[in-house]
Design a protein around this motif. Structure first.
Motif, PDB file in Angstrom:
ATOM      1  N   ARG A  74       9.234  81.014  99.387  1.00  0.00           N
ATOM      2  CA  ARG A  74       9.828  80.067  98.450  1.00  0.00           C
ATOM      3  C   ARG A  74       8.767  79.053  98.016  1.00  0.00           C
ATOM      4  NH1 ARG A  74      15.162  80.739  98.156  1.00  0.00           N
ATOM      5  NH2 ARG A  74      16.271  81.610  99.944  1.00  0.00           N
ATOM      6  N   THR A 128       7.376  75.613  97.434  1.00  0.00           N
ATOM      7  CA  THR A 128       7.793  74.485  98.256  1.00  0.00           C
ATOM      8  C   THR A 128       7.030  73.216  97.889  1.00  0.00           C
ATOM      9  OG1 THR A 128       8.341  75.976 100.090  1.00  0.00           O
ATOM     10  CG2 THR A 128       8.006  73.659 100.632  1.00  0.00           C
ATOM     11  N   LYS A 135       3.334  68.771  94.395  1.00  0.00           N
ATOM     12  CA  LYS A 135       3.876  69.972  93.775  1.00  0.00           C
ATOM     13  C   LYS A 135       2.800  70.979  93.427  1.00  0.00           C
ATOM     14  CE  LYS A 135       7.980  67.643  91.980  1.00  0.00           C
ATOM     15  NZ  LYS A 135       8.934  67.521  90.866  1.00  0.00           N
ATOM     16  N   HIS A 148      10.472  70.718 100.942  1.00  0.00           N
ATOM     17  CA  HIS A 148      11.488  70.825  99.891  1.00  0.00           C
ATOM     18  C   HIS A 148      11.303  72.142  99.137  1.00  0.00           C
ATOM     19  CE1 HIS A 148      12.780  66.494  99.954  1.00  0.00           C
ATOM     20  NE2 HIS A 148      11.550  66.314 100.397  1.00  0.00           N
ATOM     21  N   TRP A 158      12.176  75.340  96.698  1.00  0.00           N
ATOM     22  CA  TRP A 158      13.028  75.714  95.570  1.00  0.00           C
ATOM     23  C   TRP A 158      14.040  76.760  96.050  1.00  0.00           C
ATOM     24  CZ3 TRP A 158      11.603  75.706  89.855  1.00  0.00           C
ATOM     25  CH2 TRP A 158      10.802  74.591  89.542  1.00  0.00           C
ATOM     26  N   GLN A 212      21.711  69.074  92.268  1.00  0.00           N
ATOM     27  CA  GLN A 212      20.718  69.657  93.171  1.00  0.00           C
ATOM     28  C   GLN A 212      20.433  71.114  92.811  1.00  0.00           C
ATOM     29  OE1 GLN A 212      18.865  67.983  94.872  1.00  0.00           O
ATOM     30  NE2 GLN A 212      19.904  66.207  95.733  1.00  0.00           N
ATOM     31  N   ASP A 232      13.961  72.348  89.377  1.00  0.00           N
ATOM     32  CA  ASP A 232      13.021  71.377  89.940  1.00  0.00           C
ATOM     33  C   ASP A 232      13.693  70.298  90.773  1.00  0.00           C
ATOM     34  OD1 ASP A 232      10.457  70.394  90.515  1.00  0.00           O
ATOM     35  OD2 ASP A 232      10.501  68.985  88.849  1.00  0.00           O
ATOM     36  N   THR A 257      15.275  69.683  94.500  1.00  0.00           N
ATOM     37  CA  THR A 257      15.200  70.359  95.793  1.00  0.00           C
ATOM     38  C   THR A 257      15.846  69.521  96.881  1.00  0.00           C
ATOM     39  OG1 THR A 257      12.997  69.420  96.176  1.00  0.00           O
ATOM     40  CG2 THR A 257      13.091  71.629  95.219  1.00  0.00           C
ATOM     41  N   CYS A 276      14.810  71.302 103.608  1.00  0.00           N
ATOM     42  CA  CYS A 276      15.293  72.596 104.098  1.00  0.00           C
ATOM     43  C   CYS A 276      15.789  72.513 105.538  1.00  0.00           C
ATOM     44  CB  CYS A 276      14.193  73.647 103.978  1.00  0.00           C
ATOM     45  SG  CYS A 276      12.843  73.472 105.158  1.00  0.00           S
TER      46      CYS A 276
END
Length: 341
Positions: free
Chosen positions: A56, A58, A75, A122, A124, A233, A237, A239, A242
């Motif tokens: 993913r 992240t 990012k 975080h 996606w 959420q 973009d 997130t 997790c």
């Protein structure tokens, strides 16, 4: 000698050598947890956090000098000074710009991020091979002032009843604060816009059943003392921390998967950097089966069509998101001069 910094270490993780510098740097001052503690925590929950992060894109929430120091969201993975084995994947922001984000394929990626001062992960809701097609529908139950975790847990139980009727399993976890997150694993066939519409439809159904407890009102002045389902959420973009991610608070709490049966009775403050690795080792991961099957969200999209026909169309996007087709005005109701009085 007093004041001497601890030497850097080199640690083998998932077949790679990860350098851990400044291991004695304090990251959580109130509890004295160091960078080495954070690094060790993520190794200790490796199976769980890789289930949440694997492949993913992240975003990394970094605190190089500890949670009371500077914070920033990373990012884009730097083009220099990064080990050659670090994987990235390209994601597209709502603006159309792109970025190469970290894409963990093994635990070494998590360890490397921890070495870089990452506290919160975080990801996606997509995988690297389908970056525009979510495979995870996330329901964020956010208690508003006057409500607390117990209210969010009650709302989650109501949500569970709806999911049971739909024949889809939900996977709850604590947010690491006062909220509750419930994830659905879905087939990666739909766009962000469609999955967000499905989330709104699910949230509206929950609010209809418990209007005293749950709201989908985007504007805070309309929410009251209820649990807000933060449907945005699922916007591109946006997130959520997790499963098994630390949270940047004084207690060093963890966003922790729980079973439906234990959710009403847990105290989210009990899940922290010290306790969660032991819990995972002794009890296993309540989210162990989350990847077994992806659900077809067509029933939720049908609910969305039904709601639109009844006059309940789209809801506002986040303020930093481009204006979307069919979106209502982003005007606070009390300041909307065109709103009927």
């Amino acid at each position: 000698m007093a004041g001497t910094k601890a030497a850097a270490e080199e640690i083998e993780v998932a077949g790679h050598t990860v350098r851990l510098s400044s291991p004695d740097r304090v990251i959580f001052p109130k509890r004295g947890f160091t960078k080495a503690d954070v690094f060790g925590y993520y190794l200790g929950v490796g199976d769980g956090i890789m289930r949440a992060l694997r492949e993913r894109p992240t975003t990394l929430q970094r605190f190089p000098d500890g949670i009371e120091g500077e914070m920033f969201f990373q990012k884009r993975v730097p083009t220099r000074g990064v080990p050659p084995w670090v994987r990235t994947t390209e994601i597209t922001f709502p603006s159309g710009r792109t970025a190469a984000e970290l894409c963990p394929v093994d635990l070494a990626h998590v360890a490397w991020a921890a070495q870089m001062g990452t506290v919160v992960f975080h990801p996606w809701p997509v995988r690297a091979d389908e970056p525009d097609r979510p495979d995870e529908l996330r329901v964020d139950l956010d208690p508003q002032p006057g409500t607390d975790f117990a209210h969010a847990a009650t709302a989650a139980a109501e949500l569970r009843a709806i999911l049971d009727e739909l024949g889809v399993p939900g996977w709850p976890k604590t947010s690491g604060g006062r909220g509750v997150h419930v994830y659905l694993r879905i087939q990666p066939r739909w766009s962000f816009v469609e999955v967000r519409r499905a989330t709104i439809a699910l949230a509206r159904e929950l609010a209809r059943r418990r209007p005293d407890l749950v709201t989908t009102a985007w504007w805070k002045e309309e929410r009251g003392e209820r649990v807000f389902v933060d449907y945005n959420q699922m916007a591109r973009d946006r997130t959520i921390a997790c499963a098994y991610s630390l949270r940047a608070n004084a207690r060093a709490t963890v966003s922790t998967p729980v079973t439906w049966d234990e959710l009403p009775d847990v105290d989210p403050d009990d899940f922290d950097l010290r306790t969660v690795p032991q819990r995972l080792a002794e009890q296993g991961d309540p989210h162990a089966g989350i990847d077994d099957a992806g659900w077809d969200i067509t029933p939720l999209l049908e609910w969305a069509e039904r709601d639109a026909a009844a006059g309940e169309g789209d809801l506002p996007y986040p303020p930093d998101h481009p204006k979307m087709p069919g979106e209502p005005k982003r005007v606070q109701p009390s300041r909307d001069r065109d709103r009927p009085r």
